[in-house]
Design a protein around this motif. Structure first.
Motif, short mmCIF file in Angstrom:
data_model
loop_
_atom_site.label_atom_id
_atom_site.label_comp_id
_atom_site.label_asym_id
_atom_site.label_seq_id
_atom_site.Cartn_x
_atom_site.Cartn_y
_atom_site.Cartn_z
N HIS A 43 0.78 -1.30 -0.18
CA HIS A 43 -0.47 0.29 -0.10
C HIS A 43 0.91 1.24 0.54
O HIS A 43 0.72 2.54 -0.64
N MET A 44 2.07 1.16 0.68
CA MET A 44 2.75 2.30 0.85
C MET A 44 3.36 2.64 -0.68
O MET A 44 3.47 3.95 -0.91
N ARG A 45 3.98 0.89 -1.03
CA ARG A 45 4.25 1.37 -2.57
C ARG A 45 3.08 1.83 -3.54
O ARG A 45 4.13 3.27 -4.33
N GLN A 46 2.30 1.84 -3.48
CA GLN A 46 1.39 2.20 -4.26
C GLN A 46 1.10 3.82 -4.28
O GLN A 46 0.60 4.88 -5.02
N ALA A 47 1.16 4.30 -2.94
CA ALA A 47 1.13 5.57 -2.58
C ALA A 47 2.20 6.77 -2.77
O ALA A 47 2.59 7.53 -2.98
N GLY A 48 3.43 5.89 -2.81
CA GLY A 48 4.85 6.65 -2.95
C GLY A 48 5.43 6.79 -2.21
O GLY A 48 6.23 7.76 -2.34
N GLY A 49 5.09 6.48 -1.05
CA GLY A 49 6.20 6.33 0.12
C GLY A 49 5.61 5.91 0.93
O GLY A 49 4.00 5.77 1.78
N GLY A 50 6.01 6.09 2.40
CA GLY A 50 5.57 5.75 3.59
C GLY A 50 6.92 5.67 4.99
O GLY A 50 7.69 5.92 4.84
N SER A 51 6.60 5.30 6.17
CA SER A 51 7.21 5.70 7.49
C SER A 51 7.12 4.20 8.47
O SER A 51 5.75 3.93 8.91
N ILE A 52 8.01 3.23 8.48
CA ILE A 52 7.78 2.34 9.55
C ILE A 52 8.50 2.32 10.08
O ILE A 52 9.88 2.77 10.37
N VAL A 53 8.27 2.41 11.50
CA VAL A 53 8.54 2.30 13.51
C VAL A 53 8.94 0.65 13.56
O VAL A 53 7.45 0.85 14.48
N MET A 54 10.00 0.81 13.74
CA MET A 54 9.76 -1.03 15.09
C MET A 54 10.12 0.53 16.18
O MET A 54 11.44 0.88 16.49
N ILE A 55 9.64 -0.98 16.89
CA ILE A 55 10.04 -0.45 18.01
C ILE A 55 10.86 -1.60 18.63
O ILE A 55 9.76 -2.77 19.51
N GLY A 56 11.95 -1.56 19.00
CA GLY A 56 12.99 -2.48 19.26
C GLY A 56 13.33 -1.98 21.46
O GLY A 56 11.95 -2.19 21.59
N SER A 57 14.49 -1.96 21.30
CA SER A 57 14.84 -2.17 23.14
C SER A 57 15.84 -2.01 23.08
O SER A 57 16.79 -2.48 22.33
N ILE A 58 16.41 -2.05 24.32
CA ILE A 58 18.19 -1.40 24.42
C ILE A 58 18.98 -2.72 24.58
O ILE A 58 19.34 -3.14 24.47
N ALA A 59 18.00 -3.93 25.09
CA ALA A 59 17.90 -5.49 24.76
C ALA A 59 18.64 -5.98 23.75
O ALA A 59 19.72 -7.05 23.76
N GLY A 60 18.10 -4.96 22.69
CA GLY A 60 19.06 -5.18 21.76
C GLY A 60 20.04 -5.28 21.39
O GLY A 60 20.66 -5.23 20.03
N LEU A 61 20.77 -4.02 21.77
CA LEU A 61 22.22 -3.07 21.64
C LEU A 61 23.11 -3.71 23.02
O LEU A 61 23.84 -3.56 23.01
N ARG A 62 22.25 -3.90 24.48
CA ARG A 62 23.16 -4.84 25.47
C ARG A 62 22.67 -6.26 26.11
O ARG A 62 21.03 -6.01 26.28
N GLY A 63 23.32 -6.87 26.57
CA GLY A 63 22.83 -8.00 27.21
C GLY A 63 22.52 -7.74 28.61
O GLY A 63 22.88 -6.82 29.25
N GLY A 64 21.40 -8.57 29.16
CA GLY A 64 20.97 -8.50 30.70
C GLY A 64 18.96 -9.07 30.12
O GLY A 64 18.77 -9.28 31.20
#
Length: 291
Positions: free
Chosen positions: A145-166
């Motif tokens: 749908h975004m491609r058809q409209a010419g663009g869009g924004s996707i935001v992933m809600i990650g975590s600092i757990a993906g950057l550091r152990g613990g």
């Protein structure tokens, strides 16, 4: 029975930063007075002019957030979907287009963070299925749908757990996977005008993570105070701090930003842990360095 308590909202501005856009927010349901990140983003995006599709697997939670959005004058609808089921993901995206005319923003927020002290293959599969594969399936549903409209924004809600152990191993693996997936997808779909970024919250005060304080401490722990003191500002973060960062990525203000990861953690991941010990110690009745 669903808790009917209304969400407590901070003072929020209305600047029209998402006026005329449609945003899908997964895991946007809520319960009681304390907003999680999904509910905060749904409310804030609606206040900024977006038409919001509140996606959750639980109807009671989804409608709790819907009431909050409408109470502040926002526009929203609900889609009940299990994001690990491809057909449900496609149905949610199609419903957004049918109801609002487009899909301009997708926020992959839905996640679980179970106790991983006792691990099993079933637990691993469940965490990765919801936290990582579900995000991929929602992207697959929204991107056409975004491609058809010419663009869009996707935001992933990650975590600092993906950057550091613990954190739990499966949880950390899934969140680190989101960062890798965002970078790869940002390359794959960049020429179609689709930006993909990651917001990595620290230990903010949301229902899902209130009980987490880490390990290795003796004595009575004030978990929320400890998490506040772990950051450079010494203050506690909230779902609204995450929501405002996601708003920047969702809005045209970040048009030249993609494949980026921003930690919303008061600098927790940018300082040597040992220097924070004096601050952390004040949150514990007694502490031990023996772990």
């Amino acid at each position: 029975m669903q808790d009917a308590s209304e969400l407590i909202l901070p003072e929020l501005s209305r600047n029209g930063r998402l006026q005329g856009r449609t945003a899908i927010v997964t895991g946007a349901g809520s319960h009681g007075e304390l907003a999680g990140t999904g509910a905060a983003m749904a409310i804030l995006f609606a206040l900024e002019g977006a038409q919001v599709l509140v996606v959750d697997v639980d109807r009671g939670r989804a409608e709790h957030t819907l009431r909050a959005v409408r109470a502040v004058g926002g526009t929203a609808e609900v889609a009940i979907a299990d994001i690990t089921v491809p057909d449900m993901c496609r149905s949610a995206a199609d419903f957004a287009v049918e109801r609002f005319g487009s899909v301009d923003v997708l926020v992959n927020n839905a996640a679980i963070a179970p106790d991983e002290s006792t691990t099993s293959d079933e637990l691993w599969q469940r965490v990765v299925d919801i936290n990582l594969r579900g995000a991929q399936l929602m992207c697959d549903a929204a991107i056409p749908h975004m491609r058809q409209a010419g663009g869009g924004s996707i935001v992933m809600i990650g975590s600092i757990a993906g950057l550091r152990g613990g954190a739990g191993v499966a949880y950390s693996a899934a969140k680190a996977g989101m960062i890798g997936m965002a970078k790869s997808m940002a390359f794959t779909h960049g020429r179609a005008g689709i930006r993909i970024n990651v917001v990595a919250p620290g230990h903010v005060a949301i229902p899902m993570g209130l009980g987490y304080s880490g390990a290795g401490w003796d004595g009575e722990v004030n978990a929320r105070e400890m998490r506040a003191q772990a950051g450079l500002s010494g203050t506690e973060g909230t779902a609204w701090d995450v929501a405002y960062t996601a708003l920047f990525f969702a809005s045209p203000e970040s048009r030249y930003v993609t494949a980026a990861t921003v930690a919303v953690d008061a600098g927790t991941t940018e300082v040597m842990p040992i220097v924070m010990l004096p601050y952390l110690a004040g949150s514990v009745g007694s502490y031990s360095t023996s772990g």
